[in-house]
Scaffold this motif. Structure first.
Motif, PDB file in Angstrom:
ATOM      1  N   ALA A 219      14.274  -7.798   9.897  1.00 51.71           N
ATOM      2  CA  ALA A 219      13.342  -8.547   8.864  1.00 51.71           C
ATOM      3  C   ALA A 219      14.139  -8.823   7.844  1.00 51.71           C
ATOM      4  CB  ALA A 219      12.164  -7.493   8.846  1.00 51.71           C
ATOM      5  N   MET A 220      15.007  -7.999   7.296  1.00 50.93           N
ATOM      6  CA  MET A 220      15.675  -8.272   5.981  1.00 50.93           C
ATOM      7  C   MET A 220      16.901  -8.944   6.166  1.00 50.93           C
ATOM      8  SD  MET A 220      15.237  -4.146   4.750  1.00 50.93           S
ATOM      9  CE  MET A 220      16.093  -4.240   3.135  1.00 50.93           C
ATOM     10  N   ALA A 221      17.286  -9.372   7.475  1.00 50.00           N
ATOM     11  CA  ALA A 221      18.417 -10.493   7.438  1.00 50.00           C
ATOM     12  C   ALA A 221      17.795 -11.737   7.091  1.00 50.00           C
ATOM     13  CB  ALA A 221      18.771 -10.336   9.093  1.00 50.00           C
ATOM     14  N   ALA A 222      16.513 -11.933   7.013  1.00 53.46           N
ATOM     15  CA  ALA A 222      16.194 -13.385   6.634  1.00 53.46           C
ATOM     16  C   ALA A 222      16.019 -13.293   5.031  1.00 53.46           C
ATOM     17  CB  ALA A 222      14.565 -13.343   7.153  1.00 53.46           C
ATOM     18  N   GLU A 223      15.917 -14.411   4.764  1.00 53.65           N
ATOM     19  CA  GLU A 223      15.660 -14.754   3.059  1.00 53.65           C
ATOM     20  C   GLU A 223      14.179 -13.819   2.969  1.00 53.65           C
ATOM     21  OE1 GLU A 223      17.526 -15.921   0.522  1.00 53.65           O
ATOM     22  OE2 GLU A 223      19.191 -15.886   2.303  1.00 53.65           O
ATOM     23  N   PRO A 224      14.179 -13.183   1.478  1.00 47.99           N
ATOM     24  CA  PRO A 224      12.815 -12.730   1.298  1.00 47.99           C
ATOM     25  C   PRO A 224      12.014 -13.824   1.080  1.00 47.99           C
ATOM     26  CG  PRO A 224      14.601 -12.374  -0.384  1.00 47.99           C
ATOM     27  CD  PRO A 224      15.487 -12.865   0.641  1.00 47.99           C
ATOM     28  N   LEU A 225      10.545 -13.489   1.081  1.00 44.73           N
ATOM     29  CA  LEU A 225       9.374 -14.233   0.841  1.00 44.73           C
ATOM     30  C   LEU A 225       9.354 -14.503  -0.702  1.00 44.73           C
ATOM     31  CD1 LEU A 225       6.803 -13.264   2.995  1.00 44.73           C
ATOM     32  CD2 LEU A 225       8.100 -15.105   3.529  1.00 44.73           C
ATOM     33  N   SER A 226       9.682 -13.500  -1.378  1.00 44.39           N
ATOM     34  CA  SER A 226       9.816 -13.699  -2.862  1.00 44.39           C
ATOM     35  C   SER A 226      10.691 -12.398  -3.363  1.00 44.39           C
ATOM     36  CB  SER A 226       8.486 -13.449  -3.338  1.00 44.39           C
ATOM     37  OG  SER A 226       7.930 -12.252  -3.113  1.00 44.39           O
ATOM     38  N   VAL A 227      11.150 -12.602  -4.801  1.00 45.91           N
ATOM     39  CA  VAL A 227      11.880 -11.824  -5.642  1.00 45.91           C
ATOM     40  C   VAL A 227      11.233 -11.842  -6.775  1.00 45.91           C
ATOM     41  CG1 VAL A 227      13.840 -10.817  -6.368  1.00 45.91           C
ATOM     42  CG2 VAL A 227      14.008 -11.970  -3.912  1.00 45.91           C
ATOM     43  N   PHE A 228      11.112 -10.836  -7.536  1.00 42.03           N
ATOM     44  CA  PHE A 228      10.544 -10.658  -8.731  1.00 42.03           C
ATOM     45  C   PHE A 228      10.709  -9.484  -9.563  1.00 42.03           C
ATOM     46  CE2 PHE A 228       6.724  -9.807  -6.305  1.00 42.03           C
ATOM     47  CZ  PHE A 228       6.395  -8.612  -7.065  1.00 42.03           C
ATOM     48  N   MET A 229      10.727  -9.302 -10.968  1.00 48.98           N
ATOM     49  CA  MET A 229      10.929  -8.367 -11.548  1.00 48.98           C
ATOM     50  C   MET A 229       9.682  -7.966 -12.098  1.00 48.98           C
ATOM     51  SD  MET A 229      14.076  -6.850 -14.186  1.00 48.98           S
ATOM     52  CE  MET A 229      13.773  -7.956 -15.448  1.00 48.98           C
ATOM     53  N   ALA A 230       9.160  -6.484 -12.278  1.00 49.74           N
ATOM     54  CA  ALA A 230       8.089  -6.086 -12.883  1.00 49.74           C
ATOM     55  C   ALA A 230       8.566  -5.309 -14.317  1.00 49.74           C
ATOM     56  CB  ALA A 230       7.085  -5.285 -12.232  1.00 49.74           C
ATOM     57  N   GLU A 231       7.837  -5.458 -15.393  1.00 50.26           N
ATOM     58  CA  GLU A 231       8.361  -5.190 -16.594  1.00 50.26           C
ATOM     59  C   GLU A 231       8.284  -3.558 -16.603  1.00 50.26           C
ATOM     60  OE1 GLU A 231       7.135  -5.815 -21.232  1.00 50.26           O
ATOM     61  OE2 GLU A 231       5.563  -5.960 -19.912  1.00 50.26           O
ATOM     62  N   GLY A 232       7.315  -3.134 -15.939  1.00 52.57           N
ATOM     63  CA  GLY A 232       7.123  -1.523 -15.656  1.00 52.57           C
ATOM     64  C   GLY A 232       6.194  -0.995 -16.865  1.00 52.57           C
ATOM     65  N   SER A 233       6.059   0.371 -17.063  1.00 53.91           N
ATOM     66  CA  SER A 233       5.292   1.009 -17.934  1.00 53.91           C
ATOM     67  C   SER A 233       5.506   2.489 -17.900  1.00 53.91           C
ATOM     68  CB  SER A 233       3.898   0.718 -17.920  1.00 53.91           C
ATOM     69  OG  SER A 233       3.306   1.276 -16.772  1.00 53.91           O
ATOM     70  N   LYS A 234       4.829   3.240 -18.712  1.00 58.24           N
ATOM     71  CA  LYS A 234       4.444   4.520 -18.399  1.00 58.24           C
ATOM     72  C   LYS A 234       3.556   4.786 -17.098  1.00 58.24           C
ATOM     73  CE  LYS A 234       5.008   6.163 -23.238  1.00 58.24           C
ATOM     74  NZ  LYS A 234       4.286   6.856 -24.433  1.00 58.24           N
ATOM     75  N   VAL A 235       4.002   6.025 -16.417  1.00 61.05           N
ATOM     76  CA  VAL A 235       3.205   6.147 -15.336  1.00 61.05           C
ATOM     77  C   VAL A 235       2.729   7.666 -15.286  1.00 61.05           C
ATOM     78  CG1 VAL A 235       4.412   4.337 -14.114  1.00 61.05           C
ATOM     79  CG2 VAL A 235       5.206   6.577 -13.751  1.00 61.05           C
ATOM     80  N   ILE A 236       1.806   8.095 -14.541  1.00 65.11           N
ATOM     81  CA  ILE A 236       1.318   9.377 -13.996  1.00 65.11           C
ATOM     82  C   ILE A 236       1.420   9.192 -12.671  1.00 65.11           C
ATOM     83  CG2 ILE A 236      -0.515  11.009 -14.117  1.00 65.11           C
ATOM     84  CD1 ILE A 236      -1.271   9.649 -17.030  1.00 65.11           C
ATOM     85  N   VAL A 237       1.873  10.344 -12.017  1.00 64.67           N
ATOM     86  CA  VAL A 237       1.837  10.780 -10.653  1.00 64.67           C
ATOM     87  C   VAL A 237       1.031  12.203 -10.713  1.00 64.67           C
ATOM     88  CG1 VAL A 237       3.028  11.327  -8.572  1.00 64.67           C
ATOM     89  CG2 VAL A 237       3.876   9.639 -10.076  1.00 64.67           C
ATOM     90  N   ARG A 238      -0.257  12.148  -9.769  1.00 65.10           N
ATOM     91  CA  ARG A 238      -0.808  13.336  -9.510  1.00 65.10           C
ATOM     92  C   ARG A 238      -0.598  14.008  -8.309  1.00 65.10           C
ATOM     93  NH1 ARG A 238      -4.937  13.791 -13.354  1.00 65.10           N
ATOM     94  NH2 ARG A 238      -5.176  11.755 -14.703  1.00 65.10           N
ATOM     95  N   GLU A 239      -0.846  15.309  -8.534  1.00 61.43           N
ATOM     96  CA  GLU A 239      -0.652  16.050  -7.260  1.00 61.43           C
ATOM     97  C   GLU A 239      -1.384  15.743  -6.082  1.00 61.43           C
ATOM     98  OE1 GLU A 239      -1.826  19.844  -8.311  1.00 61.43           O
ATOM     99  OE2 GLU A 239      -0.368  20.616  -9.481  1.00 61.43           O
ATOM    100  N   GLY A 240      -0.855  15.757  -4.883  1.00 58.82           N
ATOM    101  CA  GLY A 240      -1.282  15.335  -3.733  1.00 58.82           C
ATOM    102  C   GLY A 240      -2.234  16.065  -2.961  1.00 58.82           C
ATOM    103  N   LYS A 241      -3.040  15.622  -2.278  1.00 57.34           N
ATOM    104  CA  LYS A 241      -3.981  16.275  -1.479  1.00 57.34           C
ATOM    105  C   LYS A 241      -4.148  15.677  -0.107  1.00 57.34           C
ATOM    106  CE  LYS A 241      -8.189  13.418  -2.615  1.00 57.34           C
ATOM    107  NZ  LYS A 241      -9.384  13.557  -3.128  1.00 57.34           N
ATOM    108  N   ARG A 242      -4.634  16.508   1.013  1.00 60.81           N
ATOM    109  CA  ARG A 242      -4.801  16.148   2.572  1.00 60.81           C
ATOM    110  C   ARG A 242      -5.923  15.247   2.567  1.00 60.81           C
ATOM    111  NH1 ARG A 242      -4.988  20.285   7.533  1.00 60.81           N
ATOM    112  NH2 ARG A 242      -5.502  18.581   9.191  1.00 60.81           N
ATOM    113  N   ILE A 243      -5.820  14.408   3.242  1.00 59.99           N
ATOM    114  CA  ILE A 243      -7.159  13.459   3.644  1.00 59.99           C
ATOM    115  C   ILE A 243      -7.222  13.657   5.003  1.00 59.99           C
ATOM    116  CG2 ILE A 243      -6.854  12.021   1.668  1.00 59.99           C
ATOM    117  CD1 ILE A 243      -5.810   9.878   3.517  1.00 59.99           C
TER     118      ILE A 243
END
Length: 243
Positions: A219-243
């Motif tokens: 799949a990755m041998a082909a040209e990508p459908l798109s390439v862009f760059m996100a500015e980003g930000s502060k993030v919070i990652v919360r604890e995981g839980k089983r679903i």
């Protein structure tokens, strides 16, 4: 009905200058990796896999900065799923095939607490800021060979287009991990909507076969459908839980 109490905060950081190279992939390749209870998510009937490079900055676990582990690069390969929560409805999330970081302790924590698929390799980055163009590159070293993901981009970010491809790629606010055939861990990632830097050109040197296996390499041998760059930000990652 009582409001649902969110999980405790596990990690805070800034995620900055996220390069996202997005490829179309056969869903049959992804199906063995789909966590229990989730299903593949699509945009305009296309299934995506994304090669992503970015910086972790000011990283803290449970509010505590860890010496020598605050700032580092991550390069990951991910795809997109959704989960129908019985109380909240559809949640859109990501699943990681592999995540590369430079510190063994980061790998240990992520794999132990979330069951993720982190590996440790030397990494590096290069940021060059100019008034007319940004250059951003993330590199990783596998088997003594450096590989990289780099872009030249507009220095002025723009808001996401509602309903567009970049919105689909960036606005998945849940992570899902396949623990066992009948067990999945879910965790929440919180951040504001990111602005996007339009990419003028890109350079990708990635031995996808050795990193991810032949089906992903095809799949990755082909040209990508798109390439862009996100500015980003502060993030919070919360604890995981089983679903």
């Amino acid at each position: 009905m009582q409001p649902i109490k969110p999980q405790a905060v596990f990690l805070t950081a800034e995620w900055r200058r996220l390069i996202m190279a997005n490829y179309e992939i056969d869903p049959k390749v992804l199906q063995p990796f789909v966590p229990f209870g989730t299903e593949l998510d699509t945009w305009k009937e296309r299934h995506y896999v994304s090669l992503v490079g970015f910086m972790f900055l000011d990283t803290r676990l449970k509010g505590i900065p860890i010496p020598f582990h605050k700032n580092f690069e991550e390069i990951n390969l991910r795809f997109y799923v959704r989960y129908k929560d019985p109380e909240l409805g559809w949640k859109r999330g990501t699943v990681f095939i592999k995540e590369i970081v430079p510190k063994a302790a980061i790998t240990l924590v992520a794999n132990t607490f979330y069951g993720e698929h982190y590996v440790t390799m030397p990494t590096r980055h290069r940021w060059e800021d100019a008034s007319q163009e940004l250059y951003v590159e993330y590199g990783w070293k596998q088997d003594q060979q450096w590989q990289h993901l780099g872009v030249k981009a507009d220095p002025n970010p723009v808001p996401l287009k509602e309903g567009g491809e970049a919105e689909f790629i960036t606005e998945h606010y849940w992570g899902y991990v396949r623990q066992k055939p009948d067990r999945t861990t879910e965790y929440q990632v919180e951040h504001p909507s990111w602005r996007i830097h339009n990419v003028h050109s890109y350079d990708i040197q990635c031995d996808a076969s050795r990193l991810y296996g032949a089906p992903f390499a095809e799949a990755m041998a082909a040209e990508p459908l798109s390439v862009f760059m996100a500015e980003g930000s502060k993030v919070i990652v919360r604890e995981g839980k089983r679903i």
